[in-house]
Design an enzyme around this catalytic site. Structure first.
Site, PDB file in Angstrom:
ATOM      1  N   ARG A  41      -6.919   4.269   2.809  1.00 34.82           N
ATOM      2  CA  ARG A  41      -5.647   4.958   3.059  1.00 34.82           C
ATOM      3  C   ARG A  41      -5.935   6.244   3.806  1.00 34.82           C
ATOM      4  NH1 ARG A  41      -1.915   6.191  -2.041  1.00 34.82           N
ATOM      5  NH2 ARG A  41      -3.453   7.803  -2.414  1.00 34.82           N
ATOM      6  N   SER A 110       3.859  -2.372  -2.370  1.00 34.55           N
ATOM      7  CA  SER A 110       4.193  -1.477  -3.480  1.00 34.55           C
ATOM      8  C   SER A 110       5.639  -1.682  -3.902  1.00 34.55           C
ATOM      9  CB  SER A 110       4.028  -0.007  -3.067  1.00 34.55           C
ATOM     10  OG  SER A 110       2.674   0.322  -2.966  1.00 34.55           O
ATOM     11  N   LYS A 139       0.473  11.205  -5.131  1.00 40.84           N
ATOM     12  CA  LYS A 139       1.698  10.702  -4.504  1.00 40.84           C
ATOM     13  C   LYS A 139       2.833  11.568  -5.014  1.00 40.84           C
ATOM     14  CE  LYS A 139       2.327   6.509  -3.000  1.00 40.84           C
ATOM     15  NZ  LYS A 139       2.673   5.984  -1.646  1.00 40.84           N
TER      16      LYS A 139
END
Lengths: 207, 207
Positions: A41, A110, A139
């Site tokens: 990521r 997700s 997050k």
């Protein structure tokens, strides 16, 4: 043919936690400790730097037959022929992603609500990411946490394999697997570990 | 077969200047005024939002047979079947971009030095972007400006068609074309114009 994959201990990288040049070493240590799948990521690097680090990780992971999944960026996944991608609800729409990547690539999605779990049941995604299970500093754009009860409920609802993500560390990983999830995705607990290999081994023992 | 394209008045969008929701209207006005090619550049939106605006622009531009080029993001270009991409030196390496997109898509490459012009001569890019010609507030990561003399030199050196970009407005566009460039790429002079159609028409008259 699609590669089989084992999402039980799923490392998700975060280059805001470590420098991109340290990533290959940390990832390899995690794999030596038992990580079964890796998601790269990267939200700030240039496309060229992203492709470069993805190539490096692919080479390392191929030695251990550990799949490499690219977060969001299908262009990077195509560039390095990654094993698949992971998309969130703000990323490429699933149908377009599947059309571009074809049937043989892993696509994880997700889900951030029960409604999205139902929507995912209508898609041939390869796994869903239950996000977030717990509160997490990595997050900040997600609103509610599912908790262990939420994981149980989603495992019962979903026709797909499930990986839980968000605030997972050694002390709270076991109940997630007991709740029926197929894996835990770990970010900071591994990325920030003093000894990533040993930390991954500890996760393996627990799971 | 690759679509023919005319880069003479090349609009490059910038959603930091206008809201993404205003883009379709502004772009259409520019095209009505004579813009011959459009590049969608988006550095902050989510992939989903990027794909969505790209679809909207494609629909508009198709009516006028004006090609749509996506900046950097091959995934977005594939998602909407854009006419091509524009890459900079920090984006996807050219050979990989061409492999993914195939021979029929337009690929433009920015050059920021004479050495990069020579390197581009070894590639089958469809045009090079001479960047920047003049100082510009929209690109802060480039170091030296080529000026009109630089454009002349590059036009003589390059085996590719050339589009100049950077700080181009009504008062300085004409010498660039006189220097031999095949087009001018305009950002703020069109994006920020009170009447984008009229502004594009004024460019057309000059060029």
């Amino acid at each position: 043919m699609k590669a089989s994959f084992n999402p039980s201990l799923y490392l998700v990288t975060d280059s805001t936690m470590v420098s991109i040049t340290e990533l290959p070493t940390i990832v390899e240590k995690c794999v030596l400790g038992g990580v079964t799948m890796v998601q790269l990521r990267e939200k700030t690097a240039s496309t060229r730097a992203f492709v470069s680090i993805a190539f490096q990780l692919k080479e390392i992971l191929a030695k251990y037959h550990v799949p490499l999944i690219i977060n969001d960026r299908i262009d990077v996944a195509l560039a390095i022929d990654a094993d698949g991608i992971h998309i969130g609800q703000d990323d490429m729409p699933y149908h377009i992603a599947r059309r571009i990547l074809g049937p043989d690539k892993i696509i994880g999605l997700s889900v951030e609500s029960y409604k999205q779990v139902e929507e995912a049941n209508l898609l041939d995604v390869d796994y869903i990411g239950i996000s977030p299970v717990f509160n997490t500093p990595t997050k900040t754009d997600t609103k509610t946490t599912f908790g262990i009860e939420g994981v149980e409920k989603i495992v019962a609802m979903s026709k797909h394999r499930t990986v839980a993500i968000g605030g997972i560390h050694l002390d709270n990983a076991r109940p997630i697997i007991k709740a029926g999830a197929n894996g835990v995705a770990v970010v900071s607990a591994l990325m920030k570990a003093t000894d990533p290999k040993k930390e991954a081994q500890k996760f393996k023992e627990i799971l």
